[in-house]
Design an enzyme around this catalytic site. Sequence first.
Site, PDB file in Angstrom:
ATOM      1  N   GLU A  40      28.058  32.326  40.827  1.00  0.00           N
ATOM      2  CA  GLU A  40      28.822  32.282  42.072  1.00  0.00           C
ATOM      3  C   GLU A  40      29.899  31.217  41.886  1.00  0.00           C
ATOM      4  O   GLU A  40      29.630  30.014  41.944  1.00  0.00           O
ATOM      5  CB  GLU A  40      27.907  31.935  43.250  1.00  0.00           C
ATOM      6  CG  GLU A  40      26.756  32.915  43.455  1.00  0.00           C
ATOM      7  CD  GLU A  40      27.201  34.261  43.983  1.00  0.00           C
ATOM      8  OE1 GLU A  40      28.311  34.331  44.563  1.00  0.00           O
ATOM      9  OE2 GLU A  40      26.470  35.242  43.820  1.00  0.00           O
ATOM     10  N   CYS A  50      34.075  27.478  48.686  1.00  0.00           N
ATOM     11  CA  CYS A  50      34.596  28.459  47.726  1.00  0.00           C
ATOM     12  C   CYS A  50      35.278  29.631  48.413  1.00  0.00           C
ATOM     13  O   CYS A  50      36.193  30.236  47.854  1.00  0.00           O
ATOM     14  CB  CYS A  50      33.477  28.945  46.810  1.00  0.00           C
ATOM     15  SG  CYS A  50      32.077  29.701  47.684  1.00  0.00           S
TER      16      CYS A  50
END
Length: 498
Positions: free
Chosen positions: A253, A287
């Site tokens: 991720e 993110c």
Amino acid sequence: MTFFSELAQQYIAGQWRPGSGSWDIVDFDPYSGDKLASITVATVAEVDEAYRAAQTAQRAWARVGPYARRAVLERALRIVEEREEEITGAIVAELGGTRLKAGFELSLAKDMLRESMALALRPEGRLLPSPVDGKENRLYRLPAGVVGVISPFNFPLFLGLKSIAPALALGNGVVLKPHQCTPVVGGTLIARIFEDAGLPPGLFNVVLTDIAEIEDAFLEHPVPRVISFTGSDRVGRRVATVAGAHLKRCVLELGGNSALVVLDDADLDYAVDAAVFSRFAHQGQVCMAANRILVDRRVEREFTEKFVARVAALRVGDPADPATDIGPLINATQAEHVTQAVAEALAGGATALLHGEAEGTLVPPTVLAGLPPEAPILRRELFGPVVLLVPFDGDDEAVRMANDTPFGLSGAVHTADIERGVRFAHRVETGMIHVNDGTIADEPGVPFGGEKASGLGRLNGDATLEAFTTLKWISIQHGRTPFPFAPRAPESDLHSAG
């Protein structure tokens, strides 16, 4: 602080103990600069002990029924709920997160524990037909074994639990290496929660260390079959390279450069609300944050005026103050990277619609416009309170701009026409995109992950089931299979028969 000093240890094989390295990780409050704790790093030998302990404990844990595993997770959830105020204080102190951010992270963490409780009961076997008469095919879904987890500094409690809780629920052992800036909230706090919840000793281990001490030992170790990493694309490439060389499965991720797109028919006030949250939540250290706000030129002026006014009203300061909207970045190095990126953009022709001077780790919001199409800042991840406003003419140009980045994690599009938004969303090269919402969203039952440089694989729900389990085929022949090379009559018998 007593809370941090108590948890400033390694947690290996069910024991709290100091590391045996020759240097310390110093845990600082990013706002005040106060020292929270000092932790002697774990060595390669202790990484080995942690993995061996997890391997030994996992064999027994895999035989424990799913209802018993679920009960441990249920107790862990109750502990988090009972200790919310204490955990909130830790998030504020160690991460520089505002109280709003702490509440958001705790909500996500609790949802992940609830999902993991359900996940414990989800693995199913199958009976498959065979073209061979008398044969039965059984397909079993089993734990992968031991999972190595590397978590980041921005949402360390939640993003640690995102892999740890499902992996444990599915019968795996886990070794966690949290980011060195958040060793407690991202590491030993989780160990204490599971220890108090009655998780068997050795099944979950935390090693507080750094690559400068252990190099690639955490990735190369023969025990873990899966590596789950959340962090930058630069480090993620290294993780993938090393894991691949050792034939380990990895879930990555990674970073993003998300675009929030405002089409010409959007509700501008609502789009402003979504854009401010999507860019400035946790100082932009997310993110999925909207680095770029793409606005149709027909509504650019009105949107920009409203957006800049809203951003200018955000309060920067002490994260412990409930009125604070934007606290500090995680450390001075990160603040320097952000301010340098802004300086380079301004030198390259960008215009600052809003810009303040950084003071230590406190970086005021910056809104940049007028960026040249070739500006490097348009294609990189910005982990700080900086946003880029970019106008476009029509949907086709907006799609091209949204895709003009090596990343593909999240995104959003705002429009009064839902199906127009869905058509637009289909054309954006990203793992996740939201119509009439923000770019920051993570739901425990929905697959989460990115395309391009934003990662490999997915987590959450059934995707997590695939990530942390393996399939085993066991066949049973109830009759007799006719094999070739059956014994033939001896040659002498053939001659006599002639």
